[in-house]
Design a protein around this motif. Structure first.
Motif, PDB file in Angstrom:
ATOM      1  N   ALA A 187     -61.994   3.001 -26.541  1.00  0.00           N
ATOM      2  CA  ALA A 187     -62.167   1.758 -26.867  1.00  0.00           C
ATOM      3  C   ALA A 187     -62.370   1.645 -28.543  1.00  0.00           C
ATOM      4  O   ALA A 187     -62.810   2.312 -29.061  1.00  0.00           O
ATOM      5  N   GLY A 188     -61.356   0.575 -28.984  1.00  0.00           N
ATOM      6  CA  GLY A 188     -61.354   0.642 -30.354  1.00  0.00           C
ATOM      7  C   GLY A 188     -60.549   1.738 -30.823  1.00  0.00           C
ATOM      8  O   GLY A 188     -60.448   1.828 -32.364  1.00  0.00           O
ATOM      9  N   GLY A 189     -60.044   2.427 -30.039  1.00  0.00           N
ATOM     10  CA  GLY A 189     -59.118   3.761 -30.712  1.00  0.00           C
ATOM     11  C   GLY A 189     -58.002   3.427 -31.447  1.00  0.00           C
ATOM     12  O   GLY A 189     -57.505   2.130 -31.701  1.00  0.00           O
ATOM     13  N   LEU A 190     -57.243   4.390 -31.863  1.00  0.00           N
ATOM     14  CA  LEU A 190     -56.048   4.524 -32.665  1.00  0.00           C
ATOM     15  C   LEU A 190     -54.904   3.712 -31.847  1.00  0.00           C
ATOM     16  O   LEU A 190     -54.731   3.795 -30.717  1.00  0.00           O
ATOM     17  N   ARG A 191     -54.278   2.832 -32.545  1.00  0.00           N
ATOM     18  CA  ARG A 191     -52.994   2.169 -31.963  1.00  0.00           C
ATOM     19  C   ARG A 191     -51.865   2.097 -32.875  1.00  0.00           C
ATOM     20  O   ARG A 191     -52.314   2.373 -34.294  1.00  0.00           O
ATOM     21  N   ILE A 192     -50.831   1.504 -32.622  1.00  0.00           N
ATOM     22  CA  ILE A 192     -49.588   1.114 -33.352  1.00  0.00           C
ATOM     23  C   ILE A 192     -49.362  -0.134 -33.768  1.00  0.00           C
ATOM     24  O   ILE A 192     -49.451  -0.926 -33.154  1.00  0.00           O
ATOM     25  N   ALA A 193     -49.795  -0.273 -35.072  1.00  0.00           N
ATOM     26  CA  ALA A 193     -50.299  -1.697 -35.528  1.00  0.00           C
ATOM     27  C   ALA A 193     -48.421  -2.117 -36.211  1.00  0.00           C
ATOM     28  O   ALA A 193     -48.426  -3.505 -36.187  1.00  0.00           O
ATOM     29  N   ALA A 194     -47.788  -1.546 -36.558  1.00  0.00           N
ATOM     30  CA  ALA A 194     -46.441  -1.699 -36.994  1.00  0.00           C
ATOM     31  C   ALA A 194     -45.256  -0.582 -36.704  1.00  0.00           C
ATOM     32  O   ALA A 194     -45.791   0.700 -36.497  1.00  0.00           O
ATOM     33  N   TRP A 195     -44.129  -0.951 -36.812  1.00  0.00           N
ATOM     34  CA  TRP A 195     -43.195   0.184 -36.935  1.00  0.00           C
ATOM     35  C   TRP A 195     -41.726  -0.104 -37.331  1.00  0.00           C
ATOM     36  O   TRP A 195     -41.332  -1.513 -37.814  1.00  0.00           O
ATOM     37  N   GLN A 196     -40.896   0.640 -37.461  1.00  0.00           N
ATOM     38  CA  GLN A 196     -39.533   0.597 -37.866  1.00  0.00           C
ATOM     39  C   GLN A 196     -38.690   1.390 -37.303  1.00  0.00           C
ATOM     40  O   GLN A 196     -38.983   2.627 -36.907  1.00  0.00           O
ATOM     41  N   LEU A 197     -37.316   1.224 -37.155  1.00  0.00           N
ATOM     42  CA  LEU A 197     -36.299   2.165 -36.896  1.00  0.00           C
ATOM     43  C   LEU A 197     -35.699   2.597 -38.001  1.00  0.00           C
ATOM     44  O   LEU A 197     -35.425   2.134 -39.205  1.00  0.00           O
ATOM     45  N   ARG A 198     -34.901   3.951 -37.724  1.00  0.00           N
ATOM     46  CA  ARG A 198     -33.991   4.374 -38.685  1.00  0.00           C
ATOM     47  C   ARG A 198     -32.801   4.919 -37.821  1.00  0.00           C
ATOM     48  O   ARG A 198     -32.962   5.726 -36.722  1.00  0.00           O
ATOM     49  N   LEU A 199     -31.400   3.983 -38.198  1.00  0.00           N
ATOM     50  CA  LEU A 199     -30.318   4.633 -37.293  1.00  0.00           C
ATOM     51  C   LEU A 199     -29.476   5.286 -38.191  1.00  0.00           C
ATOM     52  O   LEU A 199     -28.991   5.161 -39.362  1.00  0.00           O
ATOM     53  N   THR A 200     -28.971   6.556 -37.536  1.00  0.00           N
ATOM     54  CA  THR A 200     -28.233   7.428 -38.352  1.00  0.00           C
ATOM     55  C   THR A 200     -26.782   7.655 -37.506  1.00  0.00           C
ATOM     56  O   THR A 200     -26.612   7.991 -36.506  1.00  0.00           O
ATOM     57  N   LEU A 201     -25.703   6.996 -38.220  1.00  0.00           N
ATOM     58  CA  LEU A 201     -24.524   7.140 -37.784  1.00  0.00           C
ATOM     59  C   LEU A 201     -23.577   8.432 -38.105  1.00  0.00           C
ATOM     60  O   LEU A 201     -23.520   8.667 -39.318  1.00  0.00           O
ATOM     61  N   HIS A 202     -22.900   9.119 -37.101  1.00  0.00           N
ATOM     62  CA  HIS A 202     -22.267  10.297 -37.370  1.00  0.00           C
ATOM     63  C   HIS A 202     -20.779  10.137 -37.000  1.00  0.00           C
ATOM     64  O   HIS A 202     -20.458   9.359 -35.896  1.00  0.00           O
ATOM     65  N   ARG A 203     -19.879  10.797 -37.891  1.00  0.00           N
ATOM     66  CA  ARG A 203     -18.423  10.951 -37.503  1.00  0.00           C
ATOM     67  C   ARG A 203     -18.262  12.132 -37.928  1.00  0.00           C
ATOM     68  O   ARG A 203     -18.577  12.917 -38.826  1.00  0.00           O
ATOM     69  N   ARG A 204     -16.878  12.527 -37.471  1.00  0.00           N
ATOM     70  CA  ARG A 204     -16.304  13.909 -37.785  1.00  0.00           C
ATOM     71  C   ARG A 204     -15.814  13.853 -39.366  1.00  0.00           C
ATOM     72  O   ARG A 204     -15.476  12.708 -39.762  1.00  0.00           O
ATOM     73  N   PRO A 205     -16.035  14.767 -40.028  1.00  0.00           N
ATOM     74  CA  PRO A 205     -15.585  14.852 -41.741  1.00  0.00           C
ATOM     75  C   PRO A 205     -14.289  14.241 -41.778  1.00  0.00           C
ATOM     76  O   PRO A 205     -13.273  14.674 -41.105  1.00  0.00           O
ATOM     77  N   GLY A 206     -14.173  13.286 -42.848  1.00  0.00           N
ATOM     78  CA  GLY A 206     -12.576  12.959 -43.065  1.00  0.00           C
ATOM     79  C   GLY A 206     -12.361  11.792 -42.100  1.00  0.00           C
ATOM     80  O   GLY A 206     -11.374  11.057 -42.520  1.00  0.00           O
ATOM     81  N   ALA A 207     -13.059  11.156 -41.202  1.00  0.00           N
ATOM     82  CA  ALA A 207     -12.685  10.175 -40.551  1.00  0.00           C
ATOM     83  C   ALA A 207     -12.891   8.887 -41.137  1.00  0.00           C
ATOM     84  O   ALA A 207     -13.586   8.812 -41.959  1.00  0.00           O
ATOM     85  N   THR A 208     -12.306   7.804 -40.874  1.00  0.00           N
ATOM     86  CA  THR A 208     -12.281   6.555 -41.570  1.00  0.00           C
ATOM     87  C   THR A 208     -13.093   5.709 -40.698  1.00  0.00           C
ATOM     88  O   THR A 208     -13.350   4.614 -41.109  1.00  0.00           O
ATOM     89  N   ALA A 209     -13.074   5.848 -39.095  1.00  0.00           N
ATOM     90  CA  ALA A 209     -14.193   4.943 -38.502  1.00  0.00           C
ATOM     91  C   ALA A 209     -15.259   5.779 -37.977  1.00  0.00           C
ATOM     92  O   ALA A 209     -15.264   7.027 -37.828  1.00  0.00           O
ATOM     93  N   GLY A 210     -16.274   5.000 -37.745  1.00  0.00           N
ATOM     94  CA  GLY A 210     -17.496   5.524 -36.943  1.00  0.00           C
ATOM     95  C   GLY A 210     -18.088   4.643 -35.975  1.00  0.00           C
ATOM     96  O   GLY A 210     -17.411   3.791 -35.212  1.00  0.00           O
ATOM     97  N   PRO A 211     -19.208   4.981 -35.470  1.00  0.00           N
ATOM     98  CA  PRO A 211     -19.951   4.206 -34.546  1.00  0.00           C
ATOM     99  C   PRO A 211     -20.116   2.850 -34.967  1.00  0.00           C
ATOM    100  O   PRO A 211     -20.291   2.413 -36.156  1.00  0.00           O
TER     101      PRO A 211
END
Length: 455
Positions: A187-211
């Motif tokens: 009761a009255g315990g810890l909760r998550i009040a706010a949050w955020q996301l981080r997206l990391t987009l990966h591609r093969r070295p030297g490629a010109t396009a990614g996700p």
């Protein structure tokens, strides 16, 4: 017969943006959050927030990424900001990848939450993949670490899509696809009040396009523990959507490398039904690997495309939503709904809903089985308010259509606790569902999604 016993508690997925002040960068886990917000009061125990519009992607912090406009706005790489080596724990392969990142604004949750689940929709061509991370701010103004919620690609040629189980800071833990506060009953315990996301987009070295990422967000929730829920009043309107019917049982023994075969494929089978309702269909090239003697090869394809190499199953909820969104013009998220009234609202707008429930055999008349966790697709309601479901745990496709008693079905879906075998208390989903709908929904669909708290 049904999905394996879930290793997670109850899941969640998507919320709404905070102010620029709360979007200030926060140091690593345990640091005091700058401008720590006070959670808003709200009627629903669920808060959804998704980024999907051009203005959404333009917000946040970009490092080598940019917002792109068009028929379906998204997030793309413009330049690599660094390189990283990833050793895939499921294949043993090591590879070097270029990457770029986008960090969302901090979202102040309307619900001080005990759980959070991320959802994402993305295009990952060969040679690309994405990492989805979530960081929470606790009600005591400290933060969690950046938790990896998934390493994901639609295919398998570069990495194995995977959750990362067991991450913890001693106060919250990632269980497959769910970030859960460790002691939510206090009761009255810890909760998550706010949050955020981080997206990391990966591609093969030297490629010109990614996700390209089209949608990302999370659901936070604090559904109270309950063995029963109040009965809702039927709308009195009968409607049934023409959703294709597929049985998981006809695939029993097929491709056991994917969650021991079809008997455990309730989730991808349900996903495939709704994907095809919206006009999605795998092409011949995508199905070429399936034995030509097997019926409904697209269900095998759905199982392979949702398989989580760490969970060793096809029941990772966000992986199913992400799979649905690989089909042109379709979006998918995981969330919770609060009542059968919410389901009736969506059905009236032409949106079928995939729901998660668990029950003993005697608790659901006509099912003929019990389950620790099972997905089925709600496709309509009778005039009396009973639930019409496409239940994949059926011996063949024609027998998939079932009508279940409203009160029984409502309780097994919405409760969070239940009496298990041997008198032990087991968990329930608390209203978890997958929602798949057009990425550009019609006005009536927008109104329905907004009514149930998703938009």
């Amino acid at each position: 017969m049904t999905a394996p016993t879930p290793r997670r508690a109850v899941l969640v997925a998507a919320l709404a943006v905070a102010t620029a002040a709360t979007a200030a960068s926060v140091p690593g886990g345990g640091a005091r959050a700058a401008g720590h917000p006070t959670p808003r009061a709200g009627g629903r125990p669920v808060d959804n927030r998704f980024w999907y519009a051009h203005r959404h992607w333009a917000a946040g912090t970009h490092h080598g990424t940019t917002a792109v406009d068009g028929a379906r706005p998204g997030l793309r790489m413009t330049s690599a900001v660094g390189r990283t080596e990833y050793a895939d724990p499921h294949t043993g392969r090591r590879a070097t990848w270029e990457y770029a990142t986008w960090t969302s604004p901090v979202h102040l949750s309307a619900v001080p939450a005990t759980e959070a689940i991320a959802s994402w929709n993305a295009d990952t061509p060969a040679g690309t993949w994405i990492r989805i991370e979530l960081r929470g701010t606790y009600t005591d103004a400290t933060t969690t670490p950046w938790y990896t919620m998934a390493r994901w690609a639609s295919g398998e040629t570069d990495i194995r899509r995977t959750s990362v189980d067991g991450q913890t800071d001693g106060r919250s833990t990632v269980w497959t696809d769910t970030l859960a506060v460790d002691a939510p009953a206090a009761a009255g315990g810890l909760r998550i009040a706010a949050w955020q996301l981080r997206l990391t987009l990966h591609r093969r070295p030297g490629a010109t396009a990614g996700p390209t990422v089209w949608l990302a967000g999370a659901m936070a929730s604090a559904v109270p523990d309950r063995f029963t829920v109040p009965a809702s009043t039927p709308s009195g309107t009968a409607r049934e959507l023409a959703v294709p019917r597929y049985s998981q049982e006809v695939h029993a023994g097929r491709y056991p490398e994917y969650d021991n075969g079809g008997e455990a494929w309730c989730s991808p089978t349900s996903s495939q039904m709704v994907v095809e309702f919206w006009g999605g269909r795998a092409g011949a090239d995508a199905l070429a690997w399936v034995d030509r003697g097997y019926s409904d090869p697209q269900v095998c394809h759905a199982a392979r495309s949702t398989y989580d190499a760490a969970y060793k199953g096809c029941g990772n909820w966000p992986f199913n939503a992400a799979y649905a969104a690989t089909y042109r013009g379709l979006a998918g998220v995981v969330t919770r709904l609060g009542s059968l009234t919410d389901l009736e609202t969506l059905i009236a707008a032409g949106i079928p809903v995939i729901t998660s429930q668990s029950f003993r055999q005697e608790e659901l008349t006509g099912a003929g089985y019990g389950t620790a966790g099972h997905l089925m697709t709600v496709v309509g309601f009778t005039a009396a308010g009973d639930v019409i479901a496409n239940d994949p745990n059926s011996p063949d496709n024609p027998s998939v259509r079932r009508v279940y008693r409203r009160r029984e079905w409502e309780n097994i879906w919405l409760r969070t606790k239940r009496a298990g075998t041997g008198g032990k208390t087991a968990s329930g989903s608390g209203g978890v569902c997958y929602l798949y709908a057009p990425a550009r929904p019609a006005p009536a669909q927008i109104a329905a999604l907004r009514s149930v708290g998703v938009l």
